[in-house]
Design a protein around this motif. Structure first.
Motif, PDB file in Angstrom:
ATOM      1  N   ARG A 183       0.829  -1.206   0.000  1.00 18.95           N
ATOM      2  CA  ARG A 183       0.000   0.000   0.000  1.00 18.95           C
ATOM      3  C   ARG A 183       0.861   1.254   0.000  1.00 18.95           C
ATOM      4  NH1 ARG A 183      -1.093   4.051   2.634  1.00 18.95           N
ATOM      5  NH2 ARG A 183       0.404   3.483   4.233  1.00 18.95           N
ATOM      6  N   GLU A 184       1.887   1.236   0.853  1.00 22.89           N
ATOM      7  CA  GLU A 184       2.781   2.388   0.954  1.00 22.89           C
ATOM      8  C   GLU A 184       3.523   2.628  -0.366  1.00 22.89           C
ATOM      9  OE1 GLU A 184       7.038   3.156   3.112  1.00 22.89           O
ATOM     10  OE2 GLU A 184       5.469   2.212   4.336  1.00 22.89           O
ATOM     11  N   ILE A 185       4.015   1.560  -0.975  1.00 20.93           N
ATOM     12  CA  ILE A 185       4.763   1.686  -2.230  1.00 20.93           C
ATOM     13  C   ILE A 185       3.857   2.205  -3.349  1.00 20.93           C
ATOM     14  CG2 ILE A 185       5.944   0.372  -4.047  1.00 20.93           C
ATOM     15  CD1 ILE A 185       6.991  -1.471  -1.773  1.00 20.93           C
ATOM     16  N   ILE A 186       2.693   1.618  -3.492  1.00 22.67           N
ATOM     17  CA  ILE A 186       1.790   1.993  -4.580  1.00 22.67           C
ATOM     18  C   ILE A 186       1.279   3.419  -4.410  1.00 22.67           C
ATOM     19  CG2 ILE A 186      -0.444   1.487  -5.663  1.00 22.67           C
ATOM     20  CD1 ILE A 186       1.782  -0.460  -6.418  1.00 22.67           C
ATOM     21  N   SER A 187       0.943   3.803  -3.173  1.00 24.90           N
ATOM     22  CA  SER A 187       0.423   5.156  -2.948  1.00 24.90           C
ATOM     23  C   SER A 187       1.478   6.220  -3.197  1.00 24.90           C
ATOM     24  CB  SER A 187      -0.115   5.280  -1.514  1.00 24.90           C
ATOM     25  OG  SER A 187       0.936   5.162  -0.568  1.00 24.90           O
ATOM     26  N   GLY A 188       2.747   5.855  -3.098  1.00 20.12           N
ATOM     27  CA  GLY A 188       3.812   6.804  -3.405  1.00 20.12           C
ATOM     28  C   GLY A 188       4.098   6.934  -4.886  1.00 20.12           C
ATOM     29  N   LEU A 189       3.524   6.056  -5.689  1.00 20.63           N
ATOM     30  CA  LEU A 189       3.798   6.066  -7.127  1.00 20.63           C
ATOM     31  C   LEU A 189       2.637   6.583  -7.962  1.00 20.63           C
ATOM     32  CD1 LEU A 189       5.448   2.525  -7.559  1.00 20.63           C
ATOM     33  CD2 LEU A 189       6.628   4.733  -7.432  1.00 20.63           C
ATOM     34  N   PHE A 190       1.410   6.231  -7.576  1.00 16.41           N
ATOM     35  CA  PHE A 190       0.270   6.456  -8.449  1.00 16.41           C
ATOM     36  C   PHE A 190      -0.858   7.172  -7.726  1.00 16.41           C
ATOM     37  CE2 PHE A 190       2.127   2.242  -9.536  1.00 16.41           C
ATOM     38  CZ  PHE A 190       2.726   2.610 -10.735  1.00 16.41           C
ATOM     39  N   ALA A 191      -1.618   7.939  -8.488  1.00 18.08           N
ATOM     40  CA  ALA A 191      -2.851   8.506  -7.944  1.00 18.08           C
ATOM     41  C   ALA A 191      -3.854   7.396  -7.710  1.00 18.08           C
ATOM     42  CB  ALA A 191      -3.422   9.542  -8.903  1.00 18.08           C
ATOM     43  N   GLU A 192      -4.706   7.613  -6.735  1.00 18.79           N
ATOM     44  CA  GLU A 192      -5.668   6.587  -6.355  1.00 18.79           C
ATOM     45  C   GLU A 192      -6.635   6.251  -7.481  1.00 18.79           C
ATOM     46  OE1 GLU A 192      -7.686   6.393  -2.215  1.00 18.79           O
ATOM     47  OE2 GLU A 192      -9.148   7.277  -3.601  1.00 18.79           O
ATOM     48  N   ASP A 193      -6.909   7.211  -8.374  1.00 14.88           N
ATOM     49  CA  ASP A 193      -7.824   6.919  -9.473  1.00 14.88           C
ATOM     50  C   ASP A 193      -7.126   6.214 -10.635  1.00 14.88           C
ATOM     51  OD1 ASP A 193      -6.363   8.970 -10.619  1.00 14.88           O
ATOM     52  OD2 ASP A 193      -8.052  10.363 -10.810  1.00 14.88           O
ATOM     53  N   HIS A 194      -5.851   5.901 -10.452  1.00 13.56           N
ATOM     54  CA  HIS A 194      -5.118   5.130 -11.464  1.00 13.56           C
ATOM     55  C   HIS A 194      -4.804   3.719 -10.943  1.00 13.56           C
ATOM     56  CE1 HIS A 194      -1.379   4.786 -14.307  1.00 13.56           C
ATOM     57  NE2 HIS A 194      -2.352   3.986 -14.649  1.00 13.56           N
ATOM     58  N   VAL A 195      -4.093   3.647  -9.824  1.00 15.55           N
ATOM     59  CA  VAL A 195      -3.805   2.363  -9.179  1.00 15.55           C
ATOM     60  C   VAL A 195      -4.063   2.533  -7.686  1.00 15.55           C
ATOM     61  CG1 VAL A 195      -2.138   0.510  -8.848  1.00 15.55           C
ATOM     62  CG2 VAL A 195      -1.973   1.951 -10.881  1.00 15.55           C
ATOM     63  N   ALA A 196      -4.897   1.676  -7.130  1.00 17.71           N
ATOM     64  CA  ALA A 196      -5.253   1.793  -5.716  1.00 17.71           C
ATOM     65  C   ALA A 196      -5.136   0.445  -5.029  1.00 17.71           C
ATOM     66  CB  ALA A 196      -6.674   2.332  -5.559  1.00 17.71           C
ATOM     67  N   VAL A 197      -4.756   0.483  -3.760  1.00 22.22           N
ATOM     68  CA  VAL A 197      -4.697  -0.713  -2.918  1.00 22.22           C
ATOM     69  C   VAL A 197      -5.832  -0.634  -1.906  1.00 22.22           C
ATOM     70  CG1 VAL A 197      -3.334  -2.031  -1.271  1.00 22.22           C
ATOM     71  CG2 VAL A 197      -2.210  -0.915  -3.197  1.00 22.22           C
ATOM     72  N   VAL A 198      -6.635  -1.673  -1.862  1.00 24.09           N
ATOM     73  CA  VAL A 198      -7.738  -1.764  -0.913  1.00 24.09           C
ATOM     74  C   VAL A 198      -7.352  -2.774   0.159  1.00 24.09           C
ATOM     75  CG1 VAL A 198     -10.150  -2.469  -0.602  1.00 24.09           C
ATOM     76  CG2 VAL A 198      -9.475  -1.192  -2.644  1.00 24.09           C
ATOM     77  N   THR A 199      -7.414  -2.374   1.408  1.00 26.67           N
ATOM     78  CA  THR A 199      -7.105  -3.281   2.505  1.00 26.67           C
ATOM     79  C   THR A 199      -8.371  -3.607   3.275  1.00 26.67           C
ATOM     80  OG1 THR A 199      -6.570  -1.445   3.980  1.00 26.67           O
ATOM     81  CG2 THR A 199      -4.762  -2.388   2.719  1.00 26.67           C
ATOM     82  N   GLY A 200      -8.314  -4.671   4.054  1.00 29.37           N
ATOM     83  CA  GLY A 200      -9.470  -5.059   4.850  1.00 29.37           C
ATOM     84  C   GLY A 200      -9.590  -6.568   4.915  1.00 29.37           C
ATOM     85  N   ASP A 201     -10.553  -7.023   5.690  1.00 31.65           N
ATOM     86  CA  ASP A 201     -10.711  -8.456   5.932  1.00 31.65           C
ATOM     87  C   ASP A 201     -11.539  -9.118   4.837  1.00 31.65           C
ATOM     88  OD1 ASP A 201     -13.319  -7.696   6.441  1.00 31.65           O
ATOM     89  OD2 ASP A 201     -13.160  -7.914   8.613  1.00 31.65           O
ATOM     90  N   SER A 202     -11.998 -10.335   5.112  1.00 29.98           N
ATOM     91  CA  SER A 202     -12.709 -11.111   4.098  1.00 29.98           C
ATOM     92  C   SER A 202     -14.037 -10.467   3.697  1.00 29.98           C
ATOM     93  CB  SER A 202     -12.959 -12.539   4.608  1.00 29.98           C
ATOM     94  OG  SER A 202     -13.713 -12.519   5.812  1.00 29.98           O
TER      95      SER A 202
END
Length: 492
Positions: free
Chosen positions: A169-188
């Motif tokens: 999440r940290e790596i991706i958020s430092g590279l791309f805008a959320e409307d281009h590449v986003a990481v979603v976290t959470g449980d099942s």
């Protein structure tokens, strides 16, 4: 590499009632549509190069995060996992220009001199759900293909590897805008909502049981899916192959990442006359590879306590039904559900009606089955679901061809285990219960593209004009020629 808008926080959903997922998908689709036309070669290369550089720079951090998530994992295994993604990125960067080209294909002879073309176009927004056993590779390898194809991406790494997911999440958020590449976290519960979104394509890596649920969820919106599942991958040893080399290779494949590899050798099938010899070499290989377990940084843990307990239950069931069970703990350490160290285990004479004999094991337990003839071995394989991978050890061309022709599996390695799955020019995927669809290299680019067919009609092509109503004698002659491939009048 920043995309069109400023970087915003990555989505982290506290509960299943949160509607932020749907809103994120809406923003990604709006950003994709706002481009007006697909991203250029240079833009896509910038995206891939940025991800490549970031993964190389943070490779040891990622390896450490995986070690902490697993409670113990060899950094060499984690770096090998990272290598797969890094190698995918380098390959895409080298070949993307050729993949993106519109390709000429022949028009049907009846329509010449019209011209036909195949034009690759991105699908839109691709969703990716990763698995815990290789949290970086199963999440980012399909992302490479999706980004190379010009898509926007929403990623859902496994919640069972929180430190690795957070670092991604940290790596991706430092590279791309959320409307281009986003990481979603959470449980099942978040993964469940994620699988119900109206993506343009959804990729899932995990068990067959959960894969069925994901496919059902995706079907609500007619979302096409790529499912990378698993199954019982057999390793057949031919009677002409070096039994020591086969045992060492199969054991190495089985015990990597504590057996938590979807293409690992689930069980060995060896000639009845050579079973004793195979077991001797397998024992020696295990003792040589892992002289200790708990204090050995090279020996991994099963990720979940429930998996340790499941494996223990399955081994006890096989023993109770007459199987011979050998457990290897050379340093006589404490291996239990608390430390999640499950010792390497060989199981011979394992009945097929046990869990070890019928279910994907996904742990460091190797059943050793026997066969009398190669036809018998093939029949045993074909009696089960189609596996994700199949391995055959043998040199006789006729035997190799027989195995290839008469078995069906996602992929095959001859005289080796697993490495067919990371070849750029071999698509990786399953069939039937082991998966749907495939990706890797150009296959991944095309999996996440729409290869749009285009026909440029020539004014000299008269087939359509001459078949307009009112139909007459000329239409009868034209239809006769088209149907019979020779001058003749069709009787109408």
């Amino acid at each position: 590499m920043q995309s069109q808008t400023a970087v915003s926080s990555v989505v982290s959903l506290p509960n299943a009632e949160n509607d932020a997922l749907a809103a994120l998908l809406t923003r990604q689709r709006a950003a994709f549509n706002a481009r007006g036309e697909p991203s250029s070669l240079d833009e896509r290369k910038q995206v891939l190069k940025a991800l490549l550089d970031a993964l190389l720079a943070r490779r040891f951090d990622l390896a450490e995060a995986m070690r902490l998530d697993f409670g113990g994992r060899a950094p060499q295994e984690s770096l090998l996992e990272l290598f797969v993604v890094i190698d995918d990125l380098r390959h895409a960067l080298s070949h993307l220009e050729r993949w993106m080209r519109t390709r000429r294909v022949a028009a049907n002879w009846q329509f010449r001199p019209s011209r036909a073309r195949l034009m690759p176009q991105p699908l839109g927004v691709v969703g990716v759900i990763g698995a815990y056993n290789y949290p970086v590779m199963t999440t980012l390898s399909p992302v490479v293909g999706a980004l190379a194809a010009g898509n926007h991406v929403m990623m859902k790494p496994s919640s069972l590897t929180p430190k690795t997911s957070e670092l991604m999440r940290e790596i991706i958020s430092g590279l791309f805008a959320e409307d281009h590449v986003a990481v979603v976290t959470g449980d099942s519960s978040i993964a469940k909502r994620f699988s119900k979104l109206a993506f343009d394509h959804l990729v899932f890596t995990g068990s067959t049981r959960v894969g069925k649920l994901v496919m059902r969820d995706a079907a609500e919106n007619l979302v096409p899916v790529t499912l990378e599942l698993g199954g019982k991958c057999p390793a057949i040893v031919g009677d002409d192959f070096d039994i020591k080399a086969a045992a060492e290779t199969i054991v190495q494949s089985k015990l990597m990442n504590a057996g938590q590899t979807c293409v690992a050798s689930d069980y060995a099938l060896v000639p009845e006359s050579r079973a004793t010899e195979f077991l001797e070499h397998a024992r020696a290989a295990i003792r040589r590879y892992y002289p200790s377990l708990v204090v050995n940084p090279d020996y991994g843990r099963v990720l979940m306590r429930s998996d340790w307990e499941r494996l223990d239950k399955w081994v006890r069931e096989a023993r109770d039904k007459g199987a011979s069970v050998e457990t290897f703990n050379p340093a006589v350490e404490t291996c239990n559900a608390d430390n999640r160290v499950f010792p390497p285990t060989l199981v011979s004479r394992c009945p097929r009606d046990t869990a070890l004999g019928s279910e994907e094991i996904f742990g460091p337990v190797l059943p050793v089955m026997t066969y009398r003839t190669l036809d018998d071995a093939i029949a045993q394989v074909n009696a089960g679901e189609r596996p994700l991978a199949l391995y055959y050890f043998g040199h006789r061309r006729g035997d190799v061809d027989k195995v290839l022709r008469r078995t069906i599996s996602g992929g095959v390695s001859i005289n080796g285990c697993g490495y067919h799955a990371i070849q750029h020019n071999l698509p990786f995927g399953g069939i039937g219960a082991s998966g749907i669809g495939a990706y890797r290299g150009r296959s991944g680019f095309e999996r996440f593209s729409h290869i749009k067919p285009v026909l440029y009609m020539s004014p000299l092509t008269k087939a359509g004009v001459l078949l307009r109503p009112p139909f007459g004698v000329l239409a009868a002659w034209i239809l006769g020629f088209m149907l019979h491939n020779r001058p003749t009048r069709e009787k109408l």
